[in-house]
Design a protein around this motif. Sequence first.
Motif, PDB file in Angstrom:
ATOM      1  N   LEU A  99       0.832  -1.197   0.000  1.00 35.53           N
ATOM      2  CA  LEU A  99       0.000   0.000   0.000  1.00 35.53           C
ATOM      3  C   LEU A  99       0.871   1.254   0.000  1.00 35.53           C
ATOM      4  N   GLN A 100       0.299   2.362  -0.407  1.00 36.15           N
ATOM      5  CA  GLN A 100       1.002   3.648  -0.322  1.00 36.15           C
ATOM      6  C   GLN A 100       1.011   4.077   1.137  1.00 36.15           C
ATOM      7  N   GLU A 101       2.195   4.086   1.744  1.00 38.98           N
ATOM      8  CA  GLU A 101       2.300   4.274   3.186  1.00 38.98           C
ATOM      9  C   GLU A 101       2.869   5.626   3.601  1.00 38.98           C
ATOM     10  N   SER A 102       3.386   6.414   2.643  1.00 41.69           N
ATOM     11  CA  SER A 102       4.099   7.627   3.022  1.00 41.69           C
ATOM     12  C   SER A 102       3.806   8.769   2.063  1.00 41.69           C
ATOM     13  N   ARG A 103       3.565   9.947   2.616  1.00 43.65           N
ATOM     14  CA  ARG A 103       3.448  11.151   1.800  1.00 43.65           C
ATOM     15  C   ARG A 103       4.818  11.684   1.408  1.00 43.65           C
ATOM     16  N   MET A 104       5.833  11.251   2.133  1.00 45.46           N
ATOM     17  CA  MET A 104       7.195  11.735   1.881  1.00 45.46           C
ATOM     18  C   MET A 104       7.880  10.915   0.785  1.00 45.46           C
ATOM     19  N   PHE A 105       7.731   9.591   0.855  1.00 48.24           N
ATOM     20  CA  PHE A 105       8.340   8.703  -0.134  1.00 48.24           C
ATOM     21  C   PHE A 105       7.226   8.147  -1.018  1.00 48.24           C
ATOM     22  N   THR A 106       7.096   8.692  -2.183  1.00 47.93           N
ATOM     23  CA  THR A 106       5.937   8.372  -3.024  1.00 47.93           C
ATOM     24  C   THR A 106       6.291   7.566  -4.264  1.00 47.93           C
TER      25      THR A 106
END
Length: 523
Positions: free
Chosen positions: A320-327
């Motif tokens: 899943l997309q887990e980070s707003r920083m590492f996209t």
Amino acid sequence: MAVLLICFLAAAVRILFILDTGVEGEAQGQPGAAAEEITDPVSKPEDSAGEPDGSDVEPDRSAGEPDGSAGEADRPAEERGESGKKDNSSGRENNGGACSAAEGESPASSSDAVRQPPRLAVASDLHYQSAQTTDYGKAFEKFVKEGDGKVNAYLPQILDALIDQLIAQKPDAFLLTGDITINGERINHLELAERLERLNQAGIQTLVIPGNHDINNYRGRLYFGEEETETESVSLEEFTEIYADFGWNQAISRDRASFSYVYPLRERVWLMLLDTAQYEPLNIVDGAVRQETLLWIRENLEAARAAGIQVVVSGHHNLLQESRMFTTMCVLENSSEVVELLEEYQVPLYISGHLHLQRIQKHKREPGAEGYGICEIVSDALSIPPCQYGLLSWTDDGTLAYETLQTDVSGWAERSGQTDENLLNFEAYQRRYVRELIRDQILDQTVRVPEETAVEMAELYAEIYADYCAGIPISRQAAERSEGYQSWARYLPDSNSFQEIKAMLKDSLQDNNHFLLPVEEWD
């Protein structure tokens, strides 16, 4: 209809009888024809003879590959009872197809009555670096300073401390979810396998899968003097040989297209370990599940569902997309396809790493959606403070419980007679280490800001970053009121670093170090 019902009940009784007694028999289902056509790019070592039990297995590394013959569980159902199918290119037995309910007792099943419920220790992104790869001089220092907080100088000691801790805790197995070496150096792989063998000897089965750093890595280096130099990496075949006794030989099913396999944690619990790395001809950062592997996954989930077995899945890359920083380069390239497949069989949990952050998330098809969705635990990097690992437990009612624990390096250092003050006071050292390293990196970006103000800005970034990696909740309001934050907004409002601060704060509203998944939420 009555005849069909009677046949179905008879088959179910037979499955339960086989699982309870450990007696091998014919498979209860046939894997799909498509899976039978999969070629075998993995030139796989053969199985150890006998029933795997996860204890005191001494690998024969002098011969280059372990001895033994492939077991019944490694062949597709229609090949049971026939001679092993050979791959003409390697001369070794092909393996693949679905697990059968008739695979006999799992490695831990003999102690089920004593060790209830099962427990699984999980760590990721060890990035092991042997002391033999460096003199800790200028080349090494430069490499470390450009990193993301890995405690490179003490990685062997951190691992030894963790091994001691796990031996004392006695989990059923220990899972390393990829990026087990710093950059795939052969010397690091060999030394890591030698150290991990101590867990196997203690009866704690170590389970390894590769990450994007581990196979065919052209970035492998040695660090001596002022210059780094290239060093030998490992191929998939060499990786398989080195780590044959760390899950591969104990598997009840193996994928022919990758280093993916199924390990029976208990009779009613299987672990499916997925090789999500892409390394042919050379490795890349992005991850994906191969199409052939998706067929293999379906076959094994089908067999598990028919036998009433719960499956927990793990891979290096994120589901899943887990980070707003590492996209970018973190989520599987075909994550939606994998999510759909796992949710079709109501797999409760996917465990990953790669992100170097401690994260927990439930999949929702749309914002605010309720109902079943697979949960993902991202285990943060063992190599980055607070150097923690996870412990996943099954309660008596089937609930899954997860918590993180810090590696007790200081206690290990005292018990083993270490004299290095950093090791003896490791908790304070590691906290200071990561913050100073990240602070110094950010200071290089604030050269036009008044010095005292730049230090405040860099220290704020470093503090938020450290807690973000550790999965600790951060007060967004307190951070935004701080002098450092106000200075970022004043001096560098459009900088990447300030955008990263805001992204980390938005991602850090919850505690990601504890997790409870009641059985009714997924059963």
